[in-house]
Design a protein around this motif. Structure first.
Motif, PDB file in Angstrom:
ATOM      1  N   ASN A 155     -86.731  75.431 -13.677  1.00  0.00           N
ATOM      2  CA  ASN A 155     -86.508  74.031 -14.034  1.00  0.00           C
ATOM      3  C   ASN A 155     -87.302  73.085 -13.139  1.00  0.00           C
ATOM      4  N   ALA A 156     -87.481  73.459 -11.876  1.00  0.00           N
ATOM      5  CA  ALA A 156     -88.225  72.618 -10.926  1.00  0.00           C
ATOM      6  C   ALA A 156     -89.726  72.848 -11.011  1.00  0.00           C
ATOM      7  N   ARG A 157     -90.142  73.810 -11.840  1.00  0.00           N
ATOM      8  CA  ARG A 157     -91.571  74.164 -12.004  1.00  0.00           C
ATOM      9  C   ARG A 157     -92.191  74.579 -10.665  1.00  0.00           C
ATOM     10  N   GLN A 158     -91.418  75.270  -9.848  1.00  0.00           N
ATOM     11  CA  GLN A 158     -91.898  75.775  -8.561  1.00  0.00           C
ATOM     12  C   GLN A 158     -92.397  77.206  -8.770  1.00  0.00           C
ATOM     13  N   TRP A 159     -93.588  77.308  -9.346  1.00  0.00           N
ATOM     14  CA  TRP A 159     -94.098  78.583  -9.832  1.00  0.00           C
ATOM     15  C   TRP A 159     -94.415  79.592  -8.731  1.00  0.00           C
ATOM     16  N   GLU A 160     -94.844  79.145  -7.587  1.00  0.00           N
ATOM     17  CA  GLU A 160     -95.160  80.086  -6.506  1.00  0.00           C
ATOM     18  C   GLU A 160     -93.888  80.803  -6.034  1.00  0.00           C
ATOM     19  N   ALA A 161     -92.820  80.052  -5.823  1.00  0.00           N
ATOM     20  CA  ALA A 161     -91.546  80.649  -5.414  1.00  0.00           C
ATOM     21  C   ALA A 161     -90.943  81.472  -6.552  1.00  0.00           C
ATOM     22  N   PHE A 162     -91.074  80.997  -7.793  1.00  0.00           N
ATOM     23  CA  PHE A 162     -90.584  81.723  -8.970  1.00  0.00           C
ATOM     24  C   PHE A 162     -91.249  83.099  -9.043  1.00  0.00           C
ATOM     25  N   ALA A 163     -92.540  83.159  -8.796  1.00  0.00           N
ATOM     26  CA  ALA A 163     -93.297  84.409  -8.882  1.00  0.00           C
ATOM     27  C   ALA A 163     -92.766  85.457  -7.901  1.00  0.00           C
ATOM     28  N   GLU A 164     -92.223  85.017  -6.773  1.00  0.00           N
ATOM     29  CA  GLU A 164     -91.694  85.952  -5.782  1.00  0.00           C
ATOM     30  C   GLU A 164     -90.472  86.709  -6.286  1.00  0.00           C
ATOM     31  N   LEU A 165     -89.822  86.217  -7.328  1.00  0.00           N
ATOM     32  CA  LEU A 165     -88.643  86.865  -7.897  1.00  0.00           C
ATOM     33  C   LEU A 165     -89.004  87.950  -8.905  1.00  0.00           C
ATOM     34  N   LEU A 166     -90.285  88.101  -9.230  1.00  0.00           N
ATOM     35  CA  LEU A 166     -90.705  88.964 -10.326  1.00  0.00           C
ATOM     36  C   LEU A 166     -91.382  90.232  -9.831  1.00  0.00           C
ATOM     37  N   ALA A 167     -90.925  91.378 -10.331  1.00  0.00           N
ATOM     38  CA  ALA A 167     -91.568  92.649 -10.020  1.00  0.00           C
ATOM     39  C   ALA A 167     -92.883  92.726 -10.792  1.00  0.00           C
ATOM     40  N   PRO A 168     -93.903  93.340 -10.214  1.00  0.00           N
ATOM     41  CA  PRO A 168     -95.191  93.450 -10.912  1.00  0.00           C
ATOM     42  C   PRO A 168     -95.078  94.119 -12.283  1.00  0.00           C
ATOM     43  N   GLY A 169     -94.195  95.093 -12.413  1.00  0.00           N
ATOM     44  CA  GLY A 169     -94.052  95.819 -13.684  1.00  0.00           C
ATOM     45  C   GLY A 169     -92.985  95.264 -14.602  1.00  0.00           C
ATOM     46  N   LEU A 170     -92.567  94.017 -14.400  1.00  0.00           N
ATOM     47  CA  LEU A 170     -91.518  93.408 -15.221  1.00  0.00           C
ATOM     48  C   LEU A 170     -91.841  93.543 -16.707  1.00  0.00           C
ATOM     49  N   ARG A 171     -90.815  93.859 -17.483  1.00  0.00           N
ATOM     50  CA  ARG A 171     -90.947  93.917 -18.949  1.00  0.00           C
ATOM     51  C   ARG A 171     -90.115  92.798 -19.552  1.00  0.00           C
ATOM     52  N   TYR A 172     -90.724  92.028 -20.420  1.00  0.00           N
ATOM     53  CA  TYR A 172     -90.046  90.932 -21.106  1.00  0.00           C
ATOM     54  C   TYR A 172     -90.107  91.190 -22.599  1.00  0.00           C
ATOM     55  N   GLU A 173     -88.990  90.926 -23.284  1.00  0.00           N
ATOM     56  CA  GLU A 173     -88.960  91.174 -24.718  1.00  0.00           C
ATOM     57  C   GLU A 173     -88.055  90.175 -25.420  1.00  0.00           C
TER      58      GLU A 173
END
Length: 130
Positions: free
Chosen positions: A21-39
């Motif tokens: 919601n805050a569009r803080q993409w750098e910090a958001f990216a830290e929550l994501l595993a490289p192999g994340l699957r989205y569907e």
């Protein structure tokens, strides 16, 4: 390293939505595993990789905001119901999430109870199954 407990999973998901919601993409990216699957089974859309999931959020059209209505966590898994506000409309979204031992998202599956066709996407990283 063990899998996150429910309290940790809740903190990660609350942070996920707050950063989005805050569009803080750098910090958001830290929550994501490289192999994340989205569907999105309903629309047959999918994305592979944390970078693709980030790009989906970063390029979502309109002035949007996600409001968490319910968040139920069980160990490293969570179910979240949101009100997705975009361009004067509100849609209900239900997401299923899984975290890894590093407390990063490895899986996100979105369901939208109302039938709809997905909007045009500004990223080629989100694809659609035939």
């Amino acid at each position: 390293m063990s899998l996150p407990d429910a309290a940790t999973t809740r903190q990660v998901l609350e942070r996920h939505w707050a950063l989005a919601n805050a569009r803080q993409w750098e910090a958001f990216a830290e929550l994501l595993a490289p192999g994340l699957r989205y569907e999105v089974p309903q629309t047959r859309e999918f994305a592979e990789g944390g970078h693709a999931y980030l790009e989906l959020f970063r390029t979502w059209p309109g002035d949007w905001r996600a409001e968490v209505r319910d968040l139920v966590c069980d160990g490293p898994r969570a179910v979240c119901r949101i009100d997705f506000h975009v361009d004067g409309q509100v849609m209900t979204g239900i997401g299923f999430f899984t975290l890894d031992a590093q407390q990063r998202l490895t899986e996100a599956i979105d369901w939208w109870p109302e039938p709809y066709e997905p909007p045009p996407r500004a990223t080629a990283l989100l694809r659609r199954r035939p």
